[in-house]
Structures are given as C-alpha cells and as structure tokens.
Design a protein around this motif. Sequence first.
Motif, PDB file in Angstrom:
ATOM      1  N   GLN A  93       0.818  -1.203   0.000  1.00 23.79           N
ATOM      2  CA  GLN A  93       0.000   0.000   0.000  1.00 23.79           C
ATOM      3  C   GLN A  93       0.859   1.263   0.000  1.00 23.79           C
ATOM      4  OE1 GLN A  93      -3.707  -0.107  -0.097  1.00 23.79           O
ATOM      5  NE2 GLN A  93      -2.732  -1.922  -0.940  1.00 23.79           N
ATOM      6  N   LEU A  94       0.368   2.303  -0.662  1.00 24.84           N
ATOM      7  CA  LEU A  94       1.038   3.595  -0.624  1.00 24.84           C
ATOM      8  C   LEU A  94       1.020   4.098   0.807  1.00 24.84           C
ATOM      9  CD1 LEU A  94      -0.548   5.271  -3.782  1.00 24.84           C
ATOM     10  CD2 LEU A  94       1.696   4.189  -3.587  1.00 24.84           C
ATOM     11  N   THR A  95       2.076   4.776   1.218  1.00 29.51           N
ATOM     12  CA  THR A  95       2.154   5.284   2.580  1.00 29.51           C
ATOM     13  C   THR A  95       1.797   6.769   2.625  1.00 29.51           C
ATOM     14  OG1 THR A  95       4.518   5.718   2.326  1.00 29.51           O
ATOM     15  CG2 THR A  95       3.894   3.596   3.292  1.00 29.51           C
ATOM     16  N   ASP A  96       1.356   7.186   3.803  1.00 29.87           N
ATOM     17  CA  ASP A  96       1.016   8.593   4.032  1.00 29.87           C
ATOM     18  C   ASP A  96       2.229   9.291   4.638  1.00 29.87           C
ATOM     19  OD1 ASP A  96      -1.800   8.425   3.301  1.00 29.87           O
ATOM     20  OD2 ASP A  96      -2.068   7.275   5.134  1.00 29.87           O
ATOM     21  N   PRO A  97       2.795  10.285   3.936  1.00 28.62           N
ATOM     22  CA  PRO A  97       3.960  10.992   4.477  1.00 28.62           C
ATOM     23  C   PRO A  97       3.578  11.856   5.684  1.00 28.62           C
ATOM     24  CG  PRO A  97       3.302  11.937   2.373  1.00 28.62           C
ATOM     25  CD  PRO A  97       2.424  10.757   2.612  1.00 28.62           C
ATOM     26  N   TRP A 114       8.820  11.279   7.825  1.00 29.59           N
ATOM     27  CA  TRP A 114       8.387  10.078   8.525  1.00 29.59           C
ATOM     28  C   TRP A 114       7.220   9.500   7.739  1.00 29.59           C
ATOM     29  CZ3 TRP A 114      10.063   8.610  13.680  1.00 29.59           C
ATOM     30  CH2 TRP A 114      11.030   9.451  14.219  1.00 29.59           C
ATOM     31  N   VAL A 115       6.667   8.393   8.217  1.00 30.34           N
ATOM     32  CA  VAL A 115       5.500   7.771   7.608  1.00 30.34           C
ATOM     33  C   VAL A 115       4.423   7.631   8.677  1.00 30.34           C
ATOM     34  CG1 VAL A 115       4.611   5.665   6.514  1.00 30.34           C
ATOM     35  CG2 VAL A 115       6.876   6.508   5.919  1.00 30.34           C
ATOM     36  N   PHE A 116       3.212   8.040   8.343  1.00 26.84           N
ATOM     37  CA  PHE A 116       2.072   7.869   9.244  1.00 26.84           C
ATOM     38  C   PHE A 116       1.780   6.374   9.341  1.00 26.84           C
ATOM     39  CE2 PHE A 116      -2.487   7.147   9.646  1.00 26.84           C
ATOM     40  CZ  PHE A 116      -2.797   7.887  10.780  1.00 26.84           C
ATOM     41  N   GLY A 130      -0.822  13.766   3.259  1.00 29.16           N
ATOM     42  CA  GLY A 130       0.462  14.277   3.730  1.00 29.16           C
ATOM     43  C   GLY A 130       0.250  15.195   4.916  1.00 29.16           C
ATOM     44  N   PHE A 131       0.717  14.766   6.092  1.00 27.96           N
ATOM     45  CA  PHE A 131       0.572  15.544   7.328  1.00 27.96           C
ATOM     46  C   PHE A 131       1.893  16.194   7.698  1.00 27.96           C
ATOM     47  CE2 PHE A 131      -2.379  11.908   7.908  1.00 27.96           C
ATOM     48  CZ  PHE A 131      -3.564  12.586   8.142  1.00 27.96           C
TER      49      PHE A 131
END
Length: 153
Positions: free
Chosen positions: A4-8, A16-18, A51-52
């Motif tokens: 799965q694609l990750t949320d930056p 980092w990665v959420f 992206g957070f």
Amino acid sequence: MSRQLTDPFIWRKQAWVFLGADDSGPLFDPKQYGLSPDAPATCCWKGFVVGFSVREGRLYLDELSVYCKNGIYPPINGTEAGPPDDLRMRTYRNLNLELSYSGRIVVGKQRKPCLFGRAFSGPRAYGRISELTFENGKLVDYEDRKPDRNPAS
C-alpha cells in the motif's frame, strides 16, 4: 497483494511515515470535504494518500492525493485539485489545513528490509518510531519508542 502507498508525515522537519492513530476517522475524513474516494489500483485501497506535518506545535494537512470515480473534486481550503497522475489520482498541494485532532498518532522512519512482501506494515517494519499526542490539533506530548526487533513476524 500490492504494498500500500504510505502517508507521508513531516515531524521534526524530517520525513516520517504515518503508521496509525487512535481513531483515524476524526483525523481526516475526505467525505467531510465533498470527496468520494475509490481505489484507483490495488496499491491504494482507501483511495487517497494524506500528507501531514507538525509545524510550530500544530497538526496540519499539507497535501492530499485522491481518486474519485465520480470525477468530483471540490476545492479544499481554497485549493483546487491538480491534474490526474499515472494512478488517476488528483493532488491538492499546499493545503495548509490546520487539523483539530485529539488523540495519539504513531509515525515511523527508516523502513527495515523485510523478507516477506507485505501489503500493510506496522511499526515493526521501521527502525524508529514516535508516538505523538494531540489535543485539538496541538502537540502536547511525544515519546520515541524502540520498535520490536523482528519485522518479519
């Protein structure tokens, strides 16, 4: 199954990665912004990538890539969605949308090599983990944790 694609997630001015939240529903729900996400491919079952960042002690939504089968992409925080990418996802950039989330968020970095291709990976797959605690979008506490040693289990 596809990874799965990750949320930056930008924390301490680093990428980092959420990895998760106590309750991700109130963290960000695209339907609250008039979007109806659908999976563009097996690498993104939820239909969007968020992206957070944490800036000046506050939680922000900076970027959102989303695929809506219905083709409806209303402006968010005065920002229009860009053109479709290779996955047919459209990206809202520079949203600068302050979030009022209360709860814990877990982020990771330094992804470890894994013997098994996994679609979803959790904290064990990362060399560094931080748990961030927010109250109404304000960072009130954080803890750096040591992840489990065995990423393949």
